[in-house]
Design a protein around this motif. Structure first.
Motif, PDB file in Angstrom:
ATOM      1  N   ALA A  53      -4.685  -1.542   5.410  1.00 48.90           N
ATOM      2  CA  ALA A  53      -5.329  -0.549   5.091  1.00 48.90           C
ATOM      3  C   ALA A  53      -4.993   0.658   6.266  1.00 48.90           C
ATOM      4  CB  ALA A  53      -6.562  -0.448   4.574  1.00 48.90           C
ATOM      5  N   GLU A  70       1.457   4.350  -3.187  1.00 52.00           N
ATOM      6  CA  GLU A  70       1.476   5.370  -3.049  1.00 52.00           C
ATOM      7  C   GLU A  70       2.872   6.267  -3.066  1.00 52.00           C
ATOM      8  OE1 GLU A  70      -1.369   7.592  -1.845  1.00 52.00           O
ATOM      9  OE2 GLU A  70      -2.487   5.407  -1.921  1.00 52.00           O
ATOM     10  N   ARG A  82       1.072  -1.164  -0.179  1.00 49.20           N
ATOM     11  CA  ARG A  82      -0.004   0.048  -0.042  1.00 49.20           C
ATOM     12  C   ARG A  82       1.259   1.232  -0.210  1.00 49.20           C
ATOM     13  NH1 ARG A  82      -5.279  -0.531   0.410  1.00 49.20           N
ATOM     14  NH2 ARG A  82      -6.541  -2.654   1.514  1.00 49.20           N
ATOM     15  N   LYS A 137      -2.428   4.212   6.125  1.00 48.22           N
ATOM     16  CA  LYS A 137      -2.652   5.521   6.391  1.00 48.22           C
ATOM     17  C   LYS A 137      -2.455   6.378   7.748  1.00 48.22           C
ATOM     18  CE  LYS A 137      -7.482   8.122   5.882  1.00 48.22           C
ATOM     19  NZ  LYS A 137      -7.447   9.089   7.272  1.00 48.22           N
ATOM     20  N   ASP A 147      -0.642   9.349   6.608  1.00 43.34           N
ATOM     21  CA  ASP A 147      -1.525  10.520   7.324  1.00 43.34           C
ATOM     22  C   ASP A 147      -0.765  11.470   9.204  1.00 43.34           C
ATOM     23  OD1 ASP A 147      -2.318  11.193   4.492  1.00 43.34           O
ATOM     24  OD2 ASP A 147      -3.922  10.016   4.973  1.00 43.34           O
TER      25      ASP A 147
END
Length: 292
Positions: free
Chosen positions: A182, A22, A18, A186, A190
């Protein structure tokens, strides 16, 4: 720079995928870098070795903005404290030395109520140890993983049965490792969060092992049943598989706590609800594994 530990593990590999999707800058710590796919090796920095080693984590954490922390299973550890707390000491020193800003760790449910919950109690103590460095820390607080059913693929395929010492009628939350990945990715990307907190990852529903057996039967088109095993038999099986007495007891203590409702201590909220239902997971993950 994001550091990913245990990048070839079930959860770690999905976190890594993941992050790379990104286009994040990623450095991994891997005991055996050859186990990483070639297309991944081309896109990451690699520090070879164990993330329990001072020299390894010192090199890996230098210049890191955030770290994904996952303690690998050590079935032969001399104690649950050694498996979690001792293993994490070097990382804590490196976090402080290099002023790492954020860490996301894999842990369990039960803060404040766990009591003697074996591996879960040790993971919660590990969370406190990491947070004591002053780093901004999020502990992913998980129930049992759906993916643990994959340990029973052979018995499901050959005998139509899977086992646990937990009651077959007890409805509990369960989550898919892809959803854990996930949430972790994230948080790693972030970083507008501070302090120390738990992040429950509870899946969308509570299901019992008997519910699971019914769903698996429907998905596979063959009868599959759940069999509860006695605590002593469960522990004997772990010892017979080569687990140390202390770790076998730690796993058993965790199962007893879960059977007593440990995983029901956290109410599901929109924030803690992840999308993958058990039936969906069976269709997309378990069924291909059984038919392989």
């Amino acid at each position: 720079m994001i550091v990913v530990t245990a990048p070839t593990s079930n959860i770690g590999s999905q976190v890594l995928e993941r992050l790379l999707a990104e286009r994040a800058s990623v450095r991994v710590i891997a005991r055996d870098p050859s186990r990483l796919p070639a297309h991944t090796l081309e896109r990451v920095e690699v520090v070879a070795g164990s993330h329990s080693d001072d020299e390894v984590v010192d090199r890996a954490f230098r210049g890191a903005d955030s770290v994904f922390w996952l303690v690998p299973p050590d079935p032969r550890a001399l104690s649950v404290e050694a498996a979690y707390l001792d293993f994490s000491q070097a990382a804590c020193r490196a976090i402080k030395r290099h002023a790492v800003g954020h860490v996301v760790g894999v842990s369990g449910l039960g803060r404040g109520v766990a009591g003697n919950a074996g591996l879960v109690s040790a993971s919660l103590a590990m969370d406190d140890l990491i947070a004591s460095t002053g780093v901004n820390y999020r502990a992913l607080a998980m129930p049992t993983f759906m993916d643990n059913i994959l340990r029973h693929v052979d018995s499901i395929r050959d005998a139509g049965v899977f086992y646990s010492p937990v009651s077959g009628d007890l409805k509990l939350p369960t989550c898919a490792t892809r959803d854990i990945a996930a949430v972790a990715a994230k948080l790693l990307m972030d970083r507008d969060w501070t302090g120390y907190d738990d992040v429950p990852v509870l899946g969308p529903e509570d299901v019992s092992f008997n519910d699971m057996a019914q769903i698996i039967s429907e998905v596979l088109g063959k009868p599959v049943r759940f069999q509860q095993v006695a605590y002593n038999d469960f522990k004997d099986g772990l010892l017979g598989a080569g687990m140390s007495p202390a770790m076998a007891q730690g796993v058993l203590d965790m199962m007893v706590a879960k059977n007593n409702g440990l995983d029901k201590t956290q109410l599901r909220t929109p924030q803690s609800t992840t999308p993958t239902h058990f039936r969906q997971w069976c269709e997309e993950v378990l069924k291909p594994a059984v038919l392989r």
